[in-house]
Design a protein around this motif. Structure first.
Motif, mmCIF file in Angstrom:
data_model
loop_
_atom_site.group_PDB
_atom_site.id
_atom_site.type_symbol
_atom_site.label_atom_id
_atom_site.label_comp_id
_atom_site.label_asym_id
_atom_site.label_seq_id
_atom_site.Cartn_x
_atom_site.Cartn_y
_atom_site.Cartn_z
ATOM 1 N N MET A 1 0.804 -84.902 -11.838
ATOM 2 C CA MET A 1 1.604 -83.762 -12.223
ATOM 3 C C MET A 1 0.716 -82.527 -12.263
ATOM 4 O O MET A 1 -0.347 -82.558 -12.846
ATOM 5 N N ASN A 2 1.145 -81.459 -11.643
ATOM 6 C CA ASN A 2 0.322 -80.264 -11.653
ATOM 7 C C ASN A 2 0.643 -79.394 -12.850
ATOM 8 O O ASN A 2 1.508 -79.717 -13.650
ATOM 9 N N LYS A 3 -0.056 -78.272 -12.963
ATOM 10 C CA LYS A 3 0.086 -77.420 -14.133
ATOM 11 C C LYS A 3 1.511 -76.917 -14.326
ATOM 12 O O LYS A 3 1.974 -76.768 -15.444
ATOM 13 N N THR A 4 2.237 -76.635 -13.259
ATOM 14 C CA THR A 4 3.584 -76.093 -13.398
ATOM 15 C C THR A 4 4.610 -77.174 -13.746
ATOM 16 O O THR A 4 5.715 -76.849 -14.125
ATOM 17 N N ASN A 5 4.236 -78.432 -13.605
ATOM 18 C CA ASN A 5 5.154 -79.521 -13.938
ATOM 19 C C ASN A 5 4.575 -80.403 -15.040
ATOM 20 O O ASN A 5 4.456 -81.602 -14.879
ATOM 21 N N ALA A 6 4.221 -79.786 -16.157
ATOM 22 C CA ALA A 6 3.658 -80.539 -17.274
ATOM 23 C C ALA A 6 4.770 -81.293 -17.996
ATOM 24 O O ALA A 6 5.862 -80.773 -18.197
ATOM 25 N N MET A 7 4.475 -82.520 -18.387
ATOM 26 C CA MET A 7 5.461 -83.332 -19.092
ATOM 27 C C MET A 7 5.757 -82.743 -20.460
ATOM 28 O O MET A 7 4.882 -82.177 -21.099
ATOM 29 N N ARG A 8 6.983 -82.895 -20.888
ATOM 30 C CA ARG A 8 7.366 -82.531 -22.254
ATOM 31 C C ARG A 8 6.983 -83.709 -23.143
ATOM 32 O O ARG A 8 7.807 -84.555 -23.477
ATOM 33 N N MET A 9 5.707 -83.740 -23.533
ATOM 34 C CA MET A 9 5.193 -84.875 -24.294
ATOM 35 C C MET A 9 5.884 -85.030 -25.638
ATOM 36 O O MET A 9 5.991 -86.141 -26.148
ATOM 37 N N TYR A 10 6.393 -83.950 -26.206
ATOM 38 C CA TYR A 10 7.085 -84.083 -27.488
ATOM 39 C C TYR A 10 8.341 -84.948 -27.337
ATOM 40 O O TYR A 10 8.696 -85.691 -28.254
ATOM 41 N N LEU A 11 8.982 -84.903 -26.167
ATOM 42 C CA LEU A 11 10.136 -85.766 -25.922
ATOM 43 C C LEU A 11 9.693 -87.207 -25.676
ATOM 44 O O LEU A 11 10.300 -88.149 -26.186
ATOM 45 N N VAL A 12 8.631 -87.362 -24.895
ATOM 46 C CA VAL A 12 8.121 -88.700 -24.587
ATOM 47 C C VAL A 12 7.714 -89.415 -25.871
ATOM 48 O O VAL A 12 8.115 -90.571 -26.111
ATOM 49 N N ILE A 13 6.959 -88.744 -26.715
ATOM 50 C CA ILE A 13 6.463 -89.357 -27.958
ATOM 51 C C ILE A 13 7.622 -89.741 -28.865
ATOM 52 O O ILE A 13 7.669 -90.859 -29.395
ATOM 53 N N LYS A 14 8.577 -88.840 -29.056
ATOM 54 C CA LYS A 14 9.718 -89.136 -29.932
ATOM 55 C C LYS A 14 10.550 -90.282 -29.358
ATOM 56 O O LYS A 14 10.939 -91.203 -30.081
ATOM 57 N N ARG A 15 10.810 -90.241 -28.057
ATOM 58 C CA ARG A 15 11.596 -91.295 -27.417
ATOM 59 C C ARG A 15 10.916 -92.644 -27.568
ATOM 60 O O ARG A 15 11.546 -93.640 -27.943
ATOM 61 N N GLU A 16 9.612 -92.692 -27.306
ATOM 62 C CA GLU A 16 8.880 -93.956 -27.404
ATOM 63 C C GLU A 16 8.775 -94.439 -28.847
ATOM 64 O O GLU A 16 8.804 -95.642 -29.098
ATOM 65 N N THR A 17 8.673 -93.507 -29.791
ATOM 66 C CA THR A 17 8.652 -93.870 -31.213
ATOM 67 C C THR A 17 9.948 -94.584 -31.602
ATOM 68 O O THR A 17 9.942 -95.501 -32.423
ATOM 69 N N LEU A 18 11.039 -94.162 -31.002
ATOM 70 C CA LEU A 18 12.338 -94.794 -31.260
ATOM 71 C C LEU A 18 12.536 -96.077 -30.455
ATOM 72 O O LEU A 18 13.555 -96.745 -30.594
ATOM 73 N N GLY A 19 11.574 -96.396 -29.588
ATOM 74 C CA GLY A 19 11.661 -97.603 -28.780
ATOM 75 C C GLY A 19 12.650 -97.502 -27.633
ATOM 76 O O GLY A 19 13.180 -98.514 -27.177
ATOM 77 N N LEU A 20 12.884 -96.272 -27.172
ATOM 78 C CA LEU A 20 13.848 -96.045 -26.096
ATOM 79 C C LEU A 20 13.158 -95.822 -24.756
ATOM 80 O O LEU A 20 12.118 -95.159 -24.703
ATOM 81 N N SER A 21 13.748 -96.348 -23.714
ATOM 82 C CA SER A 21 13.296 -96.037 -22.364
ATOM 83 C C SER A 21 13.964 -94.740 -21.925
ATOM 84 O O SER A 21 14.916 -94.267 -22.568
ATOM 85 N N MET A 22 13.508 -94.179 -20.832
ATOM 86 C CA MET A 22 14.170 -92.987 -20.292
ATOM 87 C C MET A 22 15.614 -93.317 -19.911
ATOM 88 O O MET A 22 16.515 -92.516 -20.134
ATOM 89 N N ARG A 23 15.814 -94.490 -19.356
ATOM 90 C CA ARG A 23 17.155 -94.889 -18.943
ATOM 91 C C ARG A 23 18.085 -95.025 -20.154
ATOM 92 O O ARG A 23 19.222 -94.559 -20.137
ATOM 93 N N GLU A 24 17.595 -95.660 -21.222
ATOM 94 C CA GLU A 24 18.407 -95.799 -22.433
ATOM 95 C C GLU A 24 18.720 -94.427 -23.039
ATOM 96 O O GLU A 24 19.848 -94.180 -23.481
ATOM 97 N N THR A 25 17.738 -93.544 -23.034
ATOM 98 C CA THR A 25 17.941 -92.200 -23.571
ATOM 99 C C THR A 25 18.987 -91.453 -22.767
ATOM 100 O O THR A 25 19.894 -90.836 -23.333
ATOM 101 N N SER A 26 18.886 -91.516 -21.457
ATOM 102 C CA SER A 26 19.868 -90.817 -20.618
ATOM 103 C C SER A 26 21.266 -91.390 -20.832
ATOM 104 O O SER A 26 22.242 -90.648 -20.844
ATOM 105 N N ARG A 27 21.360 -92.700 -21.043
ATOM 106 C CA ARG A 27 22.666 -93.317 -21.292
ATOM 107 C C ARG A 27 23.241 -92.827 -22.629
ATOM 108 O O ARG A 27 24.421 -92.473 -22.718
ATOM 109 N N LEU A 28 22.407 -92.763 -23.678
ATOM 110 C CA LEU A 28 22.863 -92.252 -24.976
ATOM 111 C C LEU A 28 23.288 -90.789 -24.885
ATOM 112 O O LEU A 28 24.196 -90.350 -25.585
#
Length: 87
Positions: A1-28
């Protein structure tokens, strides 16, 4: 990922803390998986207010905290982008 496409780590961390995958999150969220993927990975830089509200609700983040984290993300990833321009 380059500088202009930095991950939103605050979403990743919160999602993973809840034990959710990206697919489960998108479904919710009742959101297309690929669209959520592009939000979380930074491929979409401007996210609608309604999408941010839904993400906050599903991940259990207050709107105030989400906007603070998104503002920090925008400043770090693109250099002081006005988050409110899209509203």
């Amino acid at each position: 990922m380059n500088k202009t496409n930095a991950m939103r780590m605050y979403l990743v961390i919160k999602r993973e803390t809840l034990g959710l995958s990206m697919r489960e999150t998108s479904r919710l969220l009742q959101m297309d998986f690929h669209y959520y993927y592009r939000i979380e990975t930074g491929l979409i830089t401007r996210v609608s207010f309604i999408s941010l509200c839904n993400i906050a609700m599903v991940l259990g983040i207050s709107l105030n905290d989400l906007f603070n984290m998104e503002t920090i993300y925008q400043k770090q990833s693109k250099g002081a982008v006005d988050l409110w321009q899209s509203f």
